[in-house]
Design a protein around this motif. Structure first.
Motif, PDB file in Angstrom:
ATOM      1  N   ALA A   1     -11.493  -9.323  -2.031  1.00  0.00           N
ATOM      2  CA  ALA A   1     -10.635  -9.323  -3.615  1.00  0.00           C
ATOM      3  C   ALA A   1     -11.743 -10.727  -4.227  1.00  0.00           C
ATOM      4  O   ALA A   1     -12.237 -10.231  -4.989  1.00  0.00           O
ATOM      5  N   PRO A   2     -12.086 -11.352  -3.111  1.00  0.00           N
ATOM      6  CA  PRO A   2     -13.337 -12.417  -4.245  1.00  0.00           C
ATOM      7  C   PRO A   2     -14.621 -11.824  -3.964  1.00  0.00           C
ATOM      8  O   PRO A   2     -15.259 -12.451  -5.485  1.00  0.00           O
ATOM      9  N   VAL A   3     -14.885 -10.747  -4.084  1.00  0.00           N
ATOM     10  CA  VAL A   3     -15.981  -9.943  -4.676  1.00  0.00           C
ATOM     11  C   VAL A   3     -16.160  -9.903  -5.744  1.00  0.00           C
ATOM     12  O   VAL A   3     -17.058  -9.566  -6.296  1.00  0.00           O
ATOM     13  N   PHE A   4     -14.893  -8.982  -5.863  1.00  0.00           N
ATOM     14  CA  PHE A   4     -15.093  -9.151  -7.532  1.00  0.00           C
ATOM     15  C   PHE A   4     -14.097 -10.121  -8.113  1.00  0.00           C
ATOM     16  O   PHE A   4     -13.863 -10.303 -10.250  1.00  0.00           O
ATOM     17  N   SER A   5     -14.076 -11.432  -7.730  1.00  0.00           N
ATOM     18  CA  SER A   5     -14.052 -12.622  -8.616  1.00  0.00           C
ATOM     19  C   SER A   5     -11.840 -11.944  -9.045  1.00  0.00           C
ATOM     20  O   SER A   5     -12.030 -12.902  -9.891  1.00  0.00           O
ATOM     21  N   GLY A   6     -12.199 -11.729  -8.124  1.00  0.00           N
ATOM     22  CA  GLY A   6     -10.084 -10.924  -8.378  1.00  0.00           C
ATOM     23  C   GLY A   6      -9.834  -9.952  -9.343  1.00  0.00           C
ATOM     24  O   GLY A   6      -8.716  -9.446  -9.095  1.00  0.00           O
ATOM     25  N   LYS A   7     -10.917  -9.291 -10.432  1.00  0.00           N
ATOM     26  CA  LYS A   7     -10.865  -8.273 -10.749  1.00  0.00           C
ATOM     27  C   LYS A   7     -10.843  -6.755 -10.758  1.00  0.00           C
ATOM     28  O   LYS A   7     -12.253  -5.919 -10.487  1.00  0.00           O
ATOM     29  N   VAL A   8      -9.816  -6.508  -9.826  1.00  0.00           N
ATOM     30  CA  VAL A   8      -9.977  -5.506  -9.116  1.00  0.00           C
ATOM     31  C   VAL A   8      -9.197  -4.735  -9.571  1.00  0.00           C
ATOM     32  O   VAL A   8      -7.640  -4.901  -9.977  1.00  0.00           O
ATOM     33  N   ASP A   9      -9.739  -3.181  -9.686  1.00  0.00           N
ATOM     34  CA  ASP A   9      -9.347  -2.100 -10.652  1.00  0.00           C
ATOM     35  C   ASP A   9      -7.703  -1.186  -9.434  1.00  0.00           C
ATOM     36  O   ASP A   9      -6.557  -1.238 -10.634  1.00  0.00           O
ATOM     37  N   ALA A  10      -8.250  -1.184  -8.753  1.00  0.00           N
ATOM     38  CA  ALA A  10      -7.149  -0.498  -7.782  1.00  0.00           C
ATOM     39  C   ALA A  10      -7.585  -1.181  -6.367  1.00  0.00           C
ATOM     40  O   ALA A  10      -8.144  -1.616  -5.777  1.00  0.00           O
ATOM     41  N   ILE A  11      -6.727  -0.454  -5.411  1.00  0.00           N
ATOM     42  CA  ILE A  11      -6.189  -0.445  -4.451  1.00  0.00           C
ATOM     43  C   ILE A  11      -6.147   0.794  -3.248  1.00  0.00           C
ATOM     44  O   ILE A  11      -5.360   0.691  -3.580  1.00  0.00           O
ATOM     45  N   LEU A  12      -6.836   1.312  -2.935  1.00  0.00           N
ATOM     46  CA  LEU A  12      -6.829   3.138  -2.285  1.00  0.00           C
ATOM     47  C   LEU A  12      -6.928   2.700  -0.983  1.00  0.00           C
ATOM     48  O   LEU A  12      -7.846   2.465  -0.135  1.00  0.00           O
ATOM     49  N   VAL A  13      -5.976   3.878  -0.603  1.00  0.00           N
ATOM     50  CA  VAL A  13      -5.848   3.357   1.135  1.00  0.00           C
ATOM     51  C   VAL A  13      -5.250   4.888   1.824  1.00  0.00           C
ATOM     52  O   VAL A  13      -4.595   6.196   1.197  1.00  0.00           O
ATOM     53  N   THR A  14      -6.152   5.154   2.045  1.00  0.00           N
ATOM     54  CA  THR A  14      -6.642   7.012   2.952  1.00  0.00           C
ATOM     55  C   THR A  14      -6.369   7.052   4.486  1.00  0.00           C
ATOM     56  O   THR A  14      -6.671   5.695   5.542  1.00  0.00           O
ATOM     57  N   GLY A  15      -6.428   7.974   4.877  1.00  0.00           N
ATOM     58  CA  GLY A  15      -7.482   8.337   6.695  1.00  0.00           C
ATOM     59  C   GLY A  15      -5.602   8.788   7.652  1.00  0.00           C
ATOM     60  O   GLY A  15      -4.442   8.889   6.448  1.00  0.00           O
ATOM     61  N   GLY A  16      -5.808   8.848   8.637  1.00  0.00           N
ATOM     62  CA  GLY A  16      -4.764  10.260   9.281  1.00  0.00           C
ATOM     63  C   GLY A  16      -2.966   8.903   9.423  1.00  0.00           C
ATOM     64  O   GLY A  16      -2.468   8.994   8.797  1.00  0.00           O
ATOM     65  N   ILE A  17      -4.089   7.413   9.405  1.00  0.00           N
ATOM     66  CA  ILE A  17      -2.157   5.907   9.672  1.00  0.00           C
ATOM     67  C   ILE A  17      -1.631   6.439   7.939  1.00  0.00           C
ATOM     68  O   ILE A  17      -0.432   6.240   8.192  1.00  0.00           O
ATOM     69  N   ALA A  18      -2.245   6.416   7.041  1.00  0.00           N
ATOM     70  CA  ALA A  18      -1.705   7.135   5.639  1.00  0.00           C
ATOM     71  C   ALA A  18      -0.699   7.847   4.631  1.00  0.00           C
ATOM     72  O   ALA A  18       0.077   7.683   4.253  1.00  0.00           O
ATOM     73  N   TYR A  19      -0.492   8.156   6.062  1.00  0.00           N
ATOM     74  CA  TYR A  19       1.035   9.584   6.126  1.00  0.00           C
ATOM     75  C   TYR A  19       2.544   8.586   6.134  1.00  0.00           C
ATOM     76  O   TYR A  19       3.528   9.213   6.346  1.00  0.00           O
ATOM     77  N   GLY A  20       2.156   7.987   7.357  1.00  0.00           N
ATOM     78  CA  GLY A  20       2.977   6.735   7.308  1.00  0.00           C
ATOM     79  C   GLY A  20       4.009   6.001   6.537  1.00  0.00           C
ATOM     80  O   GLY A  20       3.648   4.880   5.835  1.00  0.00           O
ATOM     81  N   LYS A  21       5.283   6.508   5.738  1.00  0.00           N
ATOM     82  CA  LYS A  21       5.453   5.964   4.752  1.00  0.00           C
ATOM     83  C   LYS A  21       6.013   4.456   4.472  1.00  0.00           C
ATOM     84  O   LYS A  21       5.755   3.959   3.778  1.00  0.00           O
ATOM     85  N   GLU A  22       6.585   4.417   6.279  1.00  0.00           N
ATOM     86  CA  GLU A  22       7.076   3.109   5.850  1.00  0.00           C
ATOM     87  C   GLU A  22       6.491   1.830   6.012  1.00  0.00           C
ATOM     88  O   GLU A  22       6.089   1.079   5.809  1.00  0.00           O
ATOM     89  N   ILE A  23       5.291   2.402   6.714  1.00  0.00           N
ATOM     90  CA  ILE A  23       4.116   1.564   7.107  1.00  0.00           C
ATOM     91  C   ILE A  23       3.111   0.957   5.841  1.00  0.00           C
ATOM     92  O   ILE A  23       1.768   0.034   5.728  1.00  0.00           O
ATOM     93  N   MET A  24       3.187   2.355   5.191  1.00  0.00           N
ATOM     94  CA  MET A  24       1.928   2.070   3.797  1.00  0.00           C
ATOM     95  C   MET A  24       3.108   1.240   2.704  1.00  0.00           C
ATOM     96  O   MET A  24       2.851   0.487   2.359  1.00  0.00           O
ATOM     97  N   GLN A  25       4.378   0.965   2.726  1.00  0.00           N
ATOM     98  CA  GLN A  25       5.517   0.736   1.657  1.00  0.00           C
ATOM     99  C   GLN A  25       4.480  -1.102   2.673  1.00  0.00           C
ATOM    100  O   GLN A  25       4.983  -2.309   1.832  1.00  0.00           O
ATOM    101  N   GLN A  26       4.851  -1.578   3.664  1.00  0.00           N
ATOM    102  CA  GLN A  26       5.001  -3.029   4.157  1.00  0.00           C
ATOM    103  C   GLN A  26       2.874  -3.140   3.813  1.00  0.00           C
ATOM    104  O   GLN A  26       2.939  -3.879   3.758  1.00  0.00           O
ATOM    105  N   LEU A  27       2.096  -2.269   3.870  1.00  0.00           N
ATOM    106  CA  LEU A  27       0.837  -3.048   3.656  1.00  0.00           C
ATOM    107  C   LEU A  27       1.116  -2.812   1.985  1.00  0.00           C
ATOM    108  O   LEU A  27       0.401  -3.890   1.643  1.00  0.00           O
ATOM    109  N   ALA A  28       1.512  -2.086   1.208  1.00  0.00           N
ATOM    110  CA  ALA A  28       1.332  -2.283  -0.353  1.00  0.00           C
ATOM    111  C   ALA A  28       2.389  -3.364  -0.856  1.00  0.00           C
ATOM    112  O   ALA A  28       1.721  -4.086  -1.831  1.00  0.00           O
ATOM    113  N   ASP A  29       3.344  -4.039  -0.013  1.00  0.00           N
ATOM    114  CA  ASP A  29       4.389  -5.223  -0.205  1.00  0.00           C
ATOM    115  C   ASP A  29       3.489  -6.723  -0.070  1.00  0.00           C
ATOM    116  O   ASP A  29       3.570  -7.247  -0.926  1.00  0.00           O
TER     117      ASP A  29
END
Length: 356
Positions: A291-319
């Motif tokens: 986030a500091p690379v953009f001085s905090g001005k981030v439009d979105a966080i995108l998460v991809t890859g095979g592990i991203a199928y796990g709904k519970e852990i993705m919610q944990q990460l998003a939180d």
């Protein structure tokens, strides 16, 4: 039909896909047994075997080589290059064959693409697109803690770029107009800062930076690693495997499958829960660290890859990270479609064809 062949060699398989433009016609994974692979001392020695397997598979599907408008291979370990589509040329083949920048099955992608394109005999071009060595780092991001150890860009460039461009399209804007943090969570983990169309910072996802992953140790104590190297207990190859191949989750839990980890957690395995929590914790810290690379001005966080199928852990990460920017999940990785889209854009003139 604008037939495009995409080729993606892996350690024990070769994946091929035929597209009509950007529409998938068929995909086939050619499995290679350990007995077949044991015949070859080096990756390059597998060239004829894999090429013949591809040509035979195409014949079985009624595809003649002369039908193709372009062949695109997964880019291998080359010298650092900018993102984009590259025509396979003599210098590229020389570097891939010699494994000057590292030996990996993906090195065969460009070599086989070139051979198949020449065999087509119709002026069919051979390309690679967004190999793992894409390097767009800011100068400040290259500086490591000692001159002997500059930071190096090796990451899942093909999937990072494809997902970032897909998100931009969904938002009705251009990739070049966005500030994005993209995290690829698979056998390896790469977390990158995409600033206005360039990956200006990213962890070295292959050789020991960033979060640990199912097979890689990620950032570990340099002093502890040095002590292990000189302890007399490990060979150089064993140390390299600790860093990449037998590190991370497989070292802790004996499996490199996150689905297995999730199943063990569901059954009440406390150690599996601890390691999973630690994994998500480290990924969240890596995302926050961009986030500091953009001085905090981030439009979105995108998460991809095979592990991203796990709904519970993705919610944990998003939180943990949604206070930085909105989080979007793109499970899996469609590398074949990404390769084909790049090749199609190249032959239509929408994408510049670069020279290696």
């Amino acid at each position: 039909m604008t037939a495009i062949l995409a080729i993606n060699p892996g350690s024990t398989s070769t994946k091929i896909s035929v597209f009509d433009g950007e529409k998938e016609v068929f995909t086939k994974t050619l499995r290679h047994t350990s007995e077949e692979m044991s015949r070859f001392d080096k990756v390059i020695d597998q060239y004829e075997f894999r090429k013949d397997a591809i040509i035979n598979a195409l014949k079985e599907h009624g595809m003649a080589l002369g039908d193709f408008r372009a062949i695109v291979g997964r880019g291998g370990l080359l010298r650092p290059i900018s993102s984009g589509v590259y025509a396979v040329n003599g210098k590229m083949i020389e570097d891939l064959r010699s494994a000057q920048y590292g030996e990996h099955a993906s090195n065969l992608g460009g070599i086989i693409a070139d051979a198949v394109a020449k065999a087509a005999g119709n002026g069919c071009p051979a390309y690679i697109a967004d190999p793992v060595v894409v390097d767009e780092l800011d100068d400040v991001a290259r500086v490591g803690g000692h001159p002997l150890f500059p930071r190096i860009s090796i990451f899942h460039a093909l999937n990072h770029k494809a997902i970032a461009k897909l998100y931009a399209k969904e938002q009705g804007t251009r990739y070049e107009d966005l500030n994005l943090i993209v995290a690829h969570l698979g056998g390896g983990v790469s977390v990158a800062a995409h600033r206005k169309g360039k990956v200006v910072d990213v962890n070295n996802a292959l050789y020991g930076e960033g979060p640990f992953s199912p097979e890689r140790s990620g950032g570990i104590s340099a002093r502890q690693l040095a002590d292990a190297c000189f302890s007399g207990k490990y060979t150089r190859d064993e140390i390299n495997k600790i860093i990449s191949g037998k590190g991370g989750i497989v070292a802790h839990l004996g499996t490199n499958s996150y689905k297995d980890v999730e199943d063990r957690m569901a059954a009440g395995d406390k150690k599996a829960k601890l390691i999973s929590d630690a994994f998500i914790y480290n990924v969240a810290k890596a995302i926050g660290g961009m986030a500091p690379v953009f001085s905090g001005k981030v439009d979105a966080i995108l998460v991809t890859g095979g592990i991203a199928y796990g709904k519970e852990i993705m919610q944990q990460l998003a939180d943990m990270v949604s206070f930085i920017a909105p989080v979007r999940i793109y499970p899996g990785e469609d590398e074949m479609a990404a390769l084909a889209k790049n090749a199609f854009a190249a032959i239509e003139g929408r994408e510049e064809v670069r020279t290696y």
